[in-house]
Scaffold this motif. Structure first.
Motif, mmCIF file in Angstrom:
data_model
loop_
_atom_site.group_PDB
_atom_site.id
_atom_site.type_symbol
_atom_site.label_atom_id
_atom_site.label_comp_id
_atom_site.label_asym_id
_atom_site.label_seq_id
_atom_site.Cartn_x
_atom_site.Cartn_y
_atom_site.Cartn_z
ATOM 1 N N THR B 207 0.825 -1.214 0.000
ATOM 2 C CA THR B 207 0.000 0.000 0.000
ATOM 3 C C THR B 207 0.863 1.271 0.000
ATOM 4 O O THR B 207 0.361 2.350 -0.294
ATOM 5 N N SER B 208 2.152 1.112 0.349
ATOM 6 C CA SER B 208 3.024 2.291 0.371
ATOM 7 C C SER B 208 3.661 2.560 -1.008
ATOM 8 O O SER B 208 4.316 3.572 -1.195
ATOM 9 N N VAL B 209 3.470 1.649 -1.950
ATOM 10 C CA VAL B 209 4.044 1.856 -3.289
ATOM 11 C C VAL B 209 3.104 2.780 -4.076
ATOM 12 O O VAL B 209 1.913 2.462 -4.227
ATOM 13 N N PRO B 210 3.616 3.917 -4.574
ATOM 14 C CA PRO B 210 2.738 4.828 -5.317
ATOM 15 C C PRO B 210 2.150 4.142 -6.544
ATOM 16 O O PRO B 210 2.904 3.598 -7.370
ATOM 17 N N PRO B 211 0.831 4.175 -6.705
ATOM 18 C CA PRO B 211 0.206 3.437 -7.804
ATOM 19 C C PRO B 211 0.631 3.955 -9.182
ATOM 20 O O PRO B 211 0.678 3.185 -10.148
ATOM 21 N N GLU B 212 0.986 5.290 -9.237
ATOM 22 C CA GLU B 212 1.346 5.834 -10.554
ATOM 23 C C GLU B 212 2.616 5.194 -11.118
ATOM 24 O O GLU B 212 2.762 5.031 -12.338
ATOM 25 N N ILE B 213 3.530 4.805 -10.209
ATOM 26 C CA ILE B 213 4.759 4.139 -10.679
ATOM 27 C C ILE B 213 4.404 2.798 -11.315
ATOM 28 O O ILE B 213 4.885 2.437 -12.401
ATOM 29 N N LEU B 214 3.536 2.081 -10.631
ATOM 30 C CA LEU B 214 3.137 0.769 -11.154
ATOM 31 C C LEU B 214 2.367 0.920 -12.463
ATOM 32 O O LEU B 214 2.550 0.136 -13.404
ATOM 33 N N GLU B 215 1.521 1.970 -12.490
ATOM 34 C CA GLU B 215 0.729 2.189 -13.716
ATOM 35 C C GLU B 215 1.635 2.535 -14.908
ATOM 36 O O GLU B 215 1.461 1.994 -16.003
ATOM 37 N N SER B 216 2.615 3.397 -14.667
ATOM 38 C CA SER B 216 3.494 3.768 -15.780
ATOM 39 C C SER B 216 4.341 2.580 -16.229
ATOM 40 O O SER B 216 4.605 2.395 -17.423
ATOM 41 N N ALA B 217 4.743 1.741 -15.255
ATOM 42 C CA ALA B 217 5.499 0.535 -15.612
ATOM 43 C C ALA B 217 4.639 -0.396 -16.457
ATOM 44 O O ALA B 217 5.105 -0.986 -17.436
ATOM 45 N N ALA B 218 3.374 -0.473 -16.072
ATOM 46 C CA ALA B 218 2.452 -1.322 -16.837
ATOM 47 C C ALA B 218 2.280 -0.792 -18.252
ATOM 48 O O ALA B 218 2.241 -1.558 -19.226
ATOM 49 N N LEU B 219 2.187 0.569 -18.351
ATOM 50 C CA LEU B 219 2.054 1.182 -19.678
ATOM 51 C C LEU B 219 3.287 0.924 -20.542
ATOM 52 O O LEU B 219 3.200 0.793 -21.767
ATOM 53 N N ASP B 220 4.449 0.837 -19.851
ATOM 54 C CA ASP B 220 5.689 0.567 -20.581
ATOM 55 C C ASP B 220 5.834 -0.911 -20.949
ATOM 56 O O ASP B 220 6.880 -1.333 -21.448
ATOM 57 N N GLY B 221 4.829 -1.685 -20.587
ATOM 58 C CA GLY B 221 4.842 -3.086 -21.007
ATOM 59 C C GLY B 221 5.390 -4.059 -19.975
ATOM 60 O O GLY B 221 5.676 -5.214 -20.293
ATOM 61 N N CYS B 222 5.547 -3.599 -18.715
ATOM 62 C CA CYS B 222 6.035 -4.502 -17.647
ATOM 63 C C CYS B 222 4.920 -5.453 -17.230
ATOM 64 O O CYS B 222 3.819 -4.992 -16.884
ATOM 65 N N GLY B 223 5.192 -6.711 -17.227
ATOM 66 C CA GLY B 223 4.215 -7.678 -16.738
ATOM 67 C C GLY B 223 4.203 -7.691 -15.212
ATOM 68 O O GLY B 223 5.026 -7.018 -14.576
ATOM 69 N N PHE B 224 3.298 -8.509 -14.649
ATOM 70 C CA PHE B 224 3.166 -8.536 -13.186
ATOM 71 C C PHE B 224 4.457 -8.953 -12.508
ATOM 72 O O PHE B 224 4.905 -8.313 -11.549
ATOM 73 N N LEU B 225 5.079 -10.037 -12.988
ATOM 74 C CA LEU B 225 6.284 -10.555 -12.329
ATOM 75 C C LEU B 225 7.425 -9.541 -12.376
ATOM 76 O O LEU B 225 8.162 -9.367 -11.406
ATOM 77 N N ARG B 226 7.573 -8.854 -13.522
ATOM 78 C CA ARG B 226 8.658 -7.865 -13.641
ATOM 79 C C ARG B 226 8.394 -6.664 -12.740
ATOM 80 O O ARG B 226 9.305 -6.120 -12.138
ATOM 81 N N ARG B 227 7.110 -6.251 -12.693
ATOM 82 C CA ARG B 227 6.771 -5.146 -11.789
ATOM 83 C C ARG B 227 7.093 -5.541 -10.342
ATOM 84 O O ARG B 227 7.646 -4.776 -9.580
ATOM 85 N N PHE B 228 6.727 -6.777 -10.004
ATOM 86 C CA PHE B 228 6.953 -7.258 -8.638
ATOM 87 C C PHE B 228 8.448 -7.310 -8.316
ATOM 88 O O PHE B 228 8.899 -6.859 -7.263
ATOM 89 N N HIS B 229 9.193 -7.865 -9.301
ATOM 90 C CA HIS B 229 10.626 -8.080 -9.066
ATOM 91 C C HIS B 229 11.423 -6.771 -9.082
ATOM 92 O O HIS B 229 12.296 -6.553 -8.219
ATOM 93 N N TYR B 230 11.129 -5.902 -10.058
ATOM 94 C CA TYR B 230 11.978 -4.708 -10.236
ATOM 95 C C TYR B 230 11.451 -3.447 -9.561
ATOM 96 O O TYR B 230 12.193 -2.496 -9.366
#
Lengths: 503, 317
Positions: B207-230
């Motif tokens: 819950t402390s991870v800013p959602p916009e970072i995850l959203e932009s990573a997703a837009l850049d094509g990061c899958g769930f595992l890569r988002r989780f790992h990196y």
């Protein structure tokens, strides 16, 4: 109270609860400074008390011929002129540590008895109960802290020798008790009489008899077993029919006492009579282990490696097992709930082995810490005297579970047990038949450690599958030898004085 | 020589003294603040000394003597207790089991905790109720929950075996009566108790991870595992490390599950160090040996703590 012995049954126990604890006459203070009982004063007091109560009815209480009369007025309930057994100093209180009895009604009875005694004697009484397995830990903490309960019970693991420097000498209380109720049976001495002093007061034994399904034996043309070989023979027939015997081979108390009883009946033991020299490498031990391996493979249930203390009760209650070796609570729990099964189970005399017939019950022994405040130690002694004189009511309240350890209290016909044909045989569980861990030597801290580490059941466990007698022996040797070596190299736990135990 | 001071000289002197006074005042204040700080720290220091340091030193003393419950003030035997337990087969088995139990449990808790945390991140009806219920295994007294597991694994009435039998599963072990299933059984009970704690720690981090970072990573094509790992793991690493450290300590020192389920059986195959220390030291009365066994855990904790705290510190820098 019932007027006639026939009326004294298990369901009569609640009536017993209602009887307030009286105070036998003992005019003199009998506890000296430092919590140690002053023998001379207590003897004087007890003599006067016995005279006051009337020695004749007291002794009659123990005799079979006058049982009906005694039942009507057990000595503990006799009016005693209102003088307490031991004069209790002002401000005394009494805290008692007990275990959770396997007959819950007995706990109710005991708690009420203690409470009533407290009210009668103006002593604030508190009784705490803990699980039997928690007792050693609790007592270790109390001994280390130098404070705790004023009066407590050792159960199953009787640590009188381990705590011999921390316990009150109860000889002044025991001597008149022996005079009144006869000699203490060997297991009582082994657990309570340490180096010439009574450091514990033998309360009772939980007898562990064989319980067998007579219907299964009859249906399969098998005779009622009298020896461990008979049990093996019956098991060989019944195990393939899903009715194997049920002797636990696990880390539980049942496994500890059952396998010791069989081991002794083969003439084998972990230690010799001196309580120090190991006795593992004997032909008797090899014979026992060979028998145990065969018994496990051909007659005993395969489930037993995971059993706890209630598992064999449940196994018998499920209608599967044909033979278990445990306290009568296994049977009592079926009474009124599954009468058909209850009626098909018999209590037998202890099984005989090739060399002996021996049984290992679970004793309970009362003791008082020597750091108990003087006034509270007086209260504890007074309570014990009154309570122990009420032994018959106590025995009835336990539904025949708490077998006394004084010879004259074991005279037939005993209440409860003599009134039900199923339980009559229990009266024979006394004398030298009953032994405890450390046998044939005395009970020692080393034998206690071996017990606590479940080494004997584990030795049997090593026989599983491809395990050999040699594997089992090696395991036992590796585990037991350092324990005995450690205990007897240390000056802190001197070698037990076997000759000090009176015969 | 005139003894009187001119106003100019007095002023100059006053100007010269002022910094000295200020410095003195500062020193006093600093000293006062330091004293106040120590005062504030005192309860923690006293607490640690009384409840942690004293028992630890007492254990060390016991382990170097032949103390027993009957004679707690034993005499000096040096390292004999350590050499004795090391030569004991049961102890070595318990030491091995402690690592298997701890790391096996941690892996189970990490997997289940992560899954649960991500599930709890989603929005759904009754989420709060479910979250409260999921924490129950961790909050209910261990004796109670372990008794439930005892019924599940009971050799005669095992509900687990009955269920698996009903669905046609061919393997029905004597859960607490065979070495490997017994080890799995105690780990299962421990994982079940502990994974809600792992999930809550992870959830707090997520819950402390800013959602916009995850959203932009997703837009850049990061899958769930890569988002989780990196992204997620590096960002919540401090929380994860602290949670893991706590959990390791809880598992390594947890004697209740083993004591209640197997008491170290069958044939000593499920003993772990704290439970063996309790059995030999308290039940068996050999305080010295019990202390020696429990002290074998100390180096493990120290190494684990130092490694984890160093990693954490480097990340913070």
């Amino acid at each position: 109270m019932a007027d006639d012995p026939a009326e004294i049954r298990a369901d009569a126990a609640p009536e017993v609860e209602a009887v307030p604890a009286p105070s036998p006459a003992l005019p003199e203070p009998a506890v000296a400074l430092g919590g140690r009982l002053d023998r001379r004063l207590l003897l004087k007091g007890l003599s006067a008390g016995l005279a006051g109560v009337g020695l004749a009815p007291l002794l009659a209480a123990c005799s079979s011929s006058n049982n009906a009369k005694v039942t009507k007025a057990p000595v503990g309930n006799e009016p005693a002129g209102g003088t307490p057994a031991v004069v209790i100093s002002k401000g005394a209180s009494l805290s008692i540590l007990m275990w959770n009895h396997f007959v819950p009604a007995f706990d109710t009875y005991f708690d009420k008895y203690a409470s009533d005694w407290g009210k009668t004697n103006n002593v604030n009484v508190r009784v705490d109960h803990v699980d039997i397995a928690q007792l050693p830990g609790r007592l270790a903490a109390e001994a280390a802290a130098g404070r705790g309960h004023d009066l407590f019970a050792f159960a199953a693991q009787i640590q009188t020798r381990r705590y011999q420097n921390r316990l009150v000498d109860m000889t002044p209380l025991m001597e008149p008790m022996i005079k009144a109720y006869g000699d203490v049976i060997p297991i009582g001495k082994a657990t309570s009489f340490i180096d010439g002093k009574w450091l514990g007061l033998p309360h009772f034994n939980v007898i562990i008899p064989p319980l067998v399904r007579t219907d299964l034996l009859k249906d399969n043309g098998l005779k009622t077993p009298e020896t461990w070989d008979d049990v093996m023979a019956a098991g060989k027939v019944l195990k393939p029919k899903n009715h194997a015997a049920g002797l636990a081979i696990s880390h539980c108390n049942d496994a500890n006492h059952n396998w010791r009883a069989i081991m002794w009946s083969f003439g084998a033991s972990e230690v010799q009579q001196d309580g120090k020299t190991l006795a593992l490498d004997t032909q008797e031990m090899k014979d026992f282990l060979t028998w145990a391996k065969q018994f496990q493979a051909e007659a005993n249930s395969d489930e037993v490696y995971a059993w706890g203390d209630v598992s064999d009760n449940q196994y018998l209650g499920s209608g599967t097992g044909f033979f278990i070796h445990d306290a009568i609570s296994a049977l009592r729990s079926l009474q009124g709930k599954n009468d058909q099964l209850y009626n098909n189970i018999a209590i037998l005399p202890e099984m005989k082995g090739p060399k002996a017939q021996l049984s290992m019950p679970d004793p309970q022994v009362f003791a008082i810490w020597n750091f108990t405040p003087k006034a509270n130690a007086e209260a504890a002694s007074s309570f014990l005297w009154t309570y122990m004189n009420n032994w018959k009511a106590n025995f009835i309240a336990s539904t025949g579970y708490n077998m006394p350890m004084f010879a004259n209290q074991l005279v037939k016909p005993m209440p409860v047990l003599s009134e039900d044909p199923k339980f009559v045989v229990m009266q024979d569980y006394q004398g030298a038949l009953l032994q405890t861990y450390g046998y044939p030597g005395p009970q020692t801290p080393a034998s206690e450690d071996v017990l606590a580490q479940y080494i004997i059941p584990d030795m049997i466990g090593k026989l599983k599958g491809s395990g050999t007698v040699e594997d089992a022996l090696k395991f036992a040797r590796d585990q037991i030898a350092p324990i005995y070596a450690k205990n007897y190299k240390s000056n802190l736990t001197p070698a037990p004085n076997v000759t000090a135990i009176p015969k | 020589m005139s003894l009187t001071r001119t106003p100019a000289a007095a002023e100059a002197a006053a100007v010269a003294v002022a910094p000295q006074r200020e410095a003195g005042r500062m020193r006093r204040m600093v000293r006062g603040e330091a004293a106040f700080g120590y005062l504030l720290m005192a309860p923690v220091i006293i607490y640690l000394a009384l409840l942690l340091l004293y028992p630890l030193l007492l254990s060390v003393w016991f382990s170097l003597t032949d103390a027993s419950t009957g004679q707690p003030f034993g005499s000096w035997v040096g390292l004999k207790n350590f050499t004795d337990v090391w030569s004991n087969e049961t102890f070595r088995l318990a030491l091995r089991n402690s690592f298997i139990f701890t790391f096996g449990s941690e892996i189970g808790k990490a997997i289940l905790g992560t899954v649960l945390a991500f599930l709890l991140l989603r929005r759904f009806r009754g989420k709060k109720v479910l979250r409260a219920l999921l924490v129950l295994p961790w909050t209910v007294p261990v004796a109670l929950t372990t008794l439930g597991w005892l019924l599940l694994f009971d050799p005669t009435f095992s509900m687990l075996n009955r269920t698996t039998s009903a669905i046609g599963f061919p393997y029905h072990p004597n859960w607490l009566g065979e070495p490997v299933p017994a080890m799995i059984a105690i780990m299962m009970a421990n994982i079940w108790r502990g994974f809600p704690f792992s999930a809550i720690i992870l959830l707090a981090g997520l819950t402390s991870v800013p959602p916009e970072i995850l959203e932009s990573a997703a837009l850049d094509g990061c899958g769930f595992l890569r988002r989780f790992h990196y992204i997620i793991v590096p960002m919540i690493a401090p929380i994860l490390f602290i949670g893991l450290l706590f959990d390791l300590v809880f598992s390594f020192t947890d004697l209740s599950v083993v004591y209640l389920l197997t008491r170290g059986g069958p044939e000593n195959t499920t003993h772990i160090l704290p439970e063996l220390a309790y059995q030999n030291g308290i039940q068996g009365g050999d305080l010295a040996q019990g202390a020696a066994i429990s002290l074998f855990m100390l180096p493990v904790f120290v190494v684990a703590c130092v490694i984890m705290l160093r990693i954490l510190r480097r990340r913070e820098i």
